[in-house]
Motif scaffolding. Structure first.
Motif, PDB file in Angstrom:
ATOM      1  N   TYR A 195      -6.610  -1.484   2.119  1.00  0.00           N
ATOM      2  CA  TYR A 195      -5.896  -2.738   1.851  1.00  0.00           C
ATOM      3  C   TYR A 195      -5.047  -2.624   0.587  1.00  0.00           C
ATOM      4  O   TYR A 195      -3.906  -3.083   0.551  1.00  0.00           O
ATOM      5  N   ASP A 196      -5.591  -2.010  -0.451  1.00  0.00           N
ATOM      6  CA  ASP A 196      -4.837  -1.869  -1.710  1.00  0.00           C
ATOM      7  C   ASP A 196      -3.548  -1.090  -1.485  1.00  0.00           C
ATOM      8  O   ASP A 196      -2.468  -1.470  -1.956  1.00  0.00           O
ATOM      9  N   GLU A 197      -3.671  -0.001  -0.737  1.00  0.00           N
ATOM     10  CA  GLU A 197      -2.497   0.839  -0.450  1.00  0.00           C
ATOM     11  C   GLU A 197      -1.461   0.021   0.349  1.00  0.00           C
ATOM     12  O   GLU A 197      -0.259   0.086   0.078  1.00  0.00           O
ATOM     13  N   TRP A 198      -1.946  -0.749   1.306  1.00  0.00           N
ATOM     14  CA  TRP A 198      -1.046  -1.557   2.142  1.00  0.00           C
ATOM     15  C   TRP A 198      -0.328  -2.610   1.295  1.00  0.00           C
ATOM     16  O   TRP A 198       0.896  -2.748   1.366  1.00  0.00           O
ATOM     17  N   PHE A 199      -1.083  -3.347   0.471  1.00  0.00           N
ATOM     18  CA  PHE A 199      -0.464  -4.411  -0.338  1.00  0.00           C
ATOM     19  C   PHE A 199       0.513  -3.839  -1.371  1.00  0.00           C
ATOM     20  O   PHE A 199       1.540  -4.461  -1.653  1.00  0.00           O
ATOM     21  N   ASN A 200       0.217  -2.660  -1.903  1.00  0.00           N
ATOM     22  CA  ASN A 200       1.172  -2.008  -2.820  1.00  0.00           C
ATOM     23  C   ASN A 200       2.458  -1.643  -2.080  1.00  0.00           C
ATOM     24  O   ASN A 200       3.565  -1.809  -2.608  1.00  0.00           O
ATOM     25  N   GLY A 201       2.298  -1.144  -0.855  1.00  0.00           N
ATOM     26  CA  GLY A 201       3.460  -0.805  -0.024  1.00  0.00           C
ATOM     27  C   GLY A 201       4.310  -2.034   0.277  1.00  0.00           C
ATOM     28  O   GLY A 201       5.545  -1.970   0.271  1.00  0.00           O
ATOM     29  N   ILE A 202       3.643  -3.161   0.506  1.00  0.00           N
ATOM     30  CA  ILE A 202       4.358  -4.418   0.792  1.00  0.00           C
ATOM     31  C   ILE A 202       5.138  -4.872  -0.446  1.00  0.00           C
ATOM     32  O   ILE A 202       6.289  -5.305  -0.341  1.00  0.00           O
ATOM     33  N   ASP A 203       4.518  -4.764  -1.613  1.00  0.00           N
ATOM     34  CA  ASP A 203       5.207  -5.145  -2.863  1.00  0.00           C
ATOM     35  C   ASP A 203       6.464  -4.303  -3.076  1.00  0.00           C
ATOM     36  O   ASP A 203       7.513  -4.821  -3.461  1.00  0.00           O
ATOM     37  N   GLU A 204       6.358  -2.996  -2.818  1.00  0.00           N
ATOM     38  CA  GLU A 204       7.529  -2.112  -2.957  1.00  0.00           C
ATOM     39  C   GLU A 204       8.617  -2.512  -1.971  1.00  0.00           C
ATOM     40  O   GLU A 204       9.804  -2.552  -2.302  1.00  0.00           O
ATOM     41  N   TYR A 205       8.210  -2.796  -0.736  1.00  0.00           N
ATOM     42  CA  TYR A 205       9.169  -3.183   0.306  1.00  0.00           C
ATOM     43  C   TYR A 205       9.900  -4.468  -0.087  1.00  0.00           C
ATOM     44  O   TYR A 205      11.117  -4.569   0.039  1.00  0.00           O
ATOM     45  N   ARG A 206       9.155  -5.435  -0.596  1.00  0.00           N
ATOM     46  CA  ARG A 206       9.765  -6.713  -1.012  1.00  0.00           C
ATOM     47  C   ARG A 206      10.839  -6.493  -2.071  1.00  0.00           C
ATOM     48  O   ARG A 206      11.932  -7.040  -1.988  1.00  0.00           O
ATOM     49  N   SER A 207      10.495  -5.709  -3.098  1.00  0.00           N
ATOM     50  CA  SER A 207      11.456  -5.532  -4.194  1.00  0.00           C
ATOM     51  C   SER A 207      12.690  -4.780  -3.717  1.00  0.00           C
ATOM     52  O   SER A 207      13.814  -5.103  -4.103  1.00  0.00           O
ATOM     53  N   GLU A 208      12.517  -3.791  -2.826  1.00  0.00           N
ATOM     54  CA  GLU A 208      13.673  -3.065  -2.296  1.00  0.00           C
ATOM     55  C   GLU A 208      14.518  -3.967  -1.414  1.00  0.00           C
ATOM     56  O   GLU A 208      15.749  -3.919  -1.447  1.00  0.00           O
ATOM     57  N   LEU A 209      13.865  -4.800  -0.617  1.00  0.00           N
ATOM     58  CA  LEU A 209      14.596  -5.713   0.269  1.00  0.00           C
ATOM     59  C   LEU A 209      15.438  -6.687  -0.550  1.00  0.00           C
ATOM     60  O   LEU A 209      16.593  -6.969  -0.208  1.00  0.00           O
ATOM     61  N   GLU A 210      14.875  -7.175  -1.632  1.00  0.00           N
ATOM     62  CA  GLU A 210      15.630  -8.084  -2.514  1.00  0.00           C
ATOM     63  C   GLU A 210      16.840  -7.378  -3.113  1.00  0.00           C
ATOM     64  O   GLU A 210      17.927  -7.947  -3.198  1.00  0.00           O
TER      65      GLU A 210
END
Length: 613
Positions: free
Chosen positions: A504-519
């Motif tokens: 879960y930690d790895e997944w949520f970190n990946g989501i945070d990275e994706y969000r910032s790149e998408l922005e």
């Protein structure tokens, strides 16, 4: 002077009375418009201040103005260029003294509608979507000149819609403001009630040119007709085959019926496409010829045959994305800049999985539409709430969001503490002798313990199937008259994206990275000099062109979109596909997938029409 074809010359040399210039994609319509204005001024000696040019966007008004002034080589020519909104607002400014501070912005509009929904205590899991739909319906109602008592909302009940609309309108008026649609409504009322003002405007604007006429709505058309009378020197340019903004109130039938309103209209066809190679023009022509409600026309390409239209049959979205990435990289290696490539989807929600892959392969791109972050969907947030609860989070608000999804009939009043406690809640229900509730809470506790040990992909499926979240979505959609498949597809995509993570930690970190790149990529959309592949929708691609265009997921239910049922809706879908195809200058790739989130899909009927099978 450039070489003009027959249709362009007819358009340029037209002087008085109404004219309809049918302008196919890439047919040099802007060139014809600016040269016609020059011809009226230089050869017919029309006073430039008597010419009004109306477009639909500020960008196209600015581009038209720049092209015209470049043509006139610095001569002072006070021709008026503007959008419908800017022209109508100017009229209201002169008549009523409005200024820019009088405008009720789109942000203000969304904020007020959101407040009114809360005031009515209407509950929506996806509140933003409900607000956007209501804003759209209010705009459609005004543009179609429908009295509120005769308008039927597809978002909420008729009475509630009418109450919200009246509250909204009263609030705007009380604040001394007007929204963008009011600019048209008030302008129409002013010109209807004040013949003196109408007459002075008719004397001023003796020659009116309207670009992209296929996108006009009823109210805009009625005002334009009033301004053009009595001489009717109304020159309209458009392509009924590119009318794709029905959701905004655009009425292609206005253009199709123009001959009825103006029986003496002259019609010319700008029939030479200077943009696309001959294969693309002929394939697009085959497609659009299947529409019934259109002007018959034959387009020709100024180019020779080049590459054919490539149609790729892919097993699934994963294979499709891989092929798109490989194709983009190959063209780049062959010397085509990334900025000369575009991936065009039917709706922006489809773009999420490709955006992930583009980031993964470090291919520069930007999005022309705000690609919704899939992790912001209410159903995905519920999945995350379950996972956080399984990981030890005991916030009361979090448990309030999941406790009855699926319904366990647990009362919110029973969750008294700010930090949720299974033991405290079970004791309360035991005291009330409600064994069924105790059983449900014990099951939830067991489910969360199981969930805490699973990997992300298994967890998403466990929440959906074992805990019963899919059943909750089914019941939710039945109650709201929504299609549960839309939400299941979102959850399918999230499950697929979670496969690559082992915790879960790895997944949520990946989501945070994706969000910032998408922005970051969304911010690029606002820059003038954008680099990278354009990821866009068929609606937003209109008016643009690229060397390479890739159209994914040409499947039934996606293109044409599943919500299109009536013949006129299918025709609009076909026009959208036609617009997407004709964005390509040299290379056009169309994809269809056999499988979409474990569901078999049929290839789009449009593929057979392009191939003429």
């Amino acid at each position: 002077m450039p070489d003009f074809n027959k249709g362009q010359l007819e358009a340029i040399h037209h002087i008085n009375g109404p004219m309809l210039a049918l302008a196919g994609p890439g047919s040099g319509k802007t060139t014809a418009i600016v040269h016609r204005i020059k011809y009226l001024i230089d050869e017919i000696h029309v006073n430039p201040s008597n010419i009004l040019v109306i477009t639909f966007t500020r960008a196209s008004a600015r581009e038209m103005q720049e092209r015209f002034f470049g043509l006139m080589k610095g001569s002072k020519c006070p021709v008026t260029f503007g959008t419908f909104h800017s022209v109508f607002f100017y009229i209201l400014k002169v008549a009523y003294g409005y200024d820019s501070g009088s405008i009720f912005s789109e942000d203000d509009k969304y904020k007020l509608i959101r407040e009114l929904i809360k005031k009515k205590e209407l509950e929506y899991d996806d509140e933003e979507e409900a607000v956007a739909d209501l804003v759209k319906e209010i705009s459609l109602m005004k543009g179609d000149m429908i009295p509120v008592e005769h308008f039927y909302s597809s978002v909420i009940g008729e009475e509630v819609f009418r109450e919200i609309y009246r509250d909204y309108q009263n609030t705007v008026v009380k604040r001394g403001k007007l929204d963008f649609d009011d600019m048209m409504v008030y302008c129409y009322e002013l010109l209807s009630e004040r013949p003196d003002i109408l007459s002075s405007l008719q004397k001023r604007y003796q020659y009116i040119l309207v670009d992209e006429f296929q996108d006009i709505n009823k109210l805009q058309y009625e005002i334009t007709k009033m301004l053009a009378a009595p001489d009717n020197n109304l020159f309209i340019v458009g392509d009924d085959d590119q009318s794709i903004y029905g959701f905004r109130g655009a009425k292609p039938e206005i253009m199709l019926n123009f001959r009825k309103d103006y029986p003496d209209v002259k019609i010319t066809l700008l029939d030479t496409n200077y943009r696309c190679n001959r294969n693309i023009v002929e394939g697009a022509e085959k497609l659009i010829s299947h529409n019934m409600a259109r002007y018959e026309k034959k387009l020709i390409s100024s180019m020779d045959y080049e590459e054919p239209i490539y149609i790729h049959h892919m097993k699934n979205r994963n294979d499709e994305n891989t092929h798109i990435i490989e194709t983009v990289r190959r063209y780049f290696e062959e010397g085509v800049p990334y900025s000369e490539m575009s991936v065009i989807y039917r709706i922006n929600a489809q773009a999420g999985s490709l955006v992930h892959r583009l980031m993964e392969y470090n291919i520069p791109f930007y999005t022309r539409d705000r690609v919704p972050c899939i992790y912001d969907h209410f159903a995905v947030k519920n999945i995350f709430d379950y996972i956080r609860a399984a990981s030890g989070n005991r916030e009361r608000g979090l448990f309030l969001r999941i406790i009855n999804r699926p319904n366990r009939y647990i009362s919110r009043e029973m969750l008294m503490e700010s930090e949720f406690s299974f033991d405290a809640l079970i004791k309360r229900y035991e005291a009330d002798k409600k064994d069924w509730a105790v059983d449900k809470l014990m099951q939830l506790k067991y489910d969360l313990e199981t969930l805490s040990r699973l990997k992300p992909y298994a967890a998403v499926n466990f929440i959906r199937k074992a805990i019963g979240y899919d059943q909750y979505i089914k019941e939710y959609c039945e109650y709201r008259h929504l299609n549960e498949e839309d939400i299941y597809e979102v959850l399918d995509e999230v499950a697929e994206l979670s496969r690559q993570y082992s915790s879960y930690d790895e997944w949520f970190n990946g989501i945070d990275e994706y969000r910032s790149e998408l922005e970051e990529h969304s911010r690029l959309e606002k820059k003038e000099n954008r680099e990278g592949v354009a990821v866009t929708t068929m609606h937003s691609a209109k008016g643009l062109e690229y060397d390479v265009v890739l159209i994914p997921e040409a499947n039934e239910g996606l293109a044409p979109y599943k919500k299109a049922v009536l013949p006129e809706e299918i025709e609009e879908e076909r026009r959208m596909f036609y617009v997407a195809m004709t964005r390509a200058r040299h290379h056009l790739h169309i994809y269809e997938v056999k499988e979409y989130y474990n569901k078999e899909l049929e290839a789009s009927r449009f593929l057979g029409e392009i191939l003429d099978e």
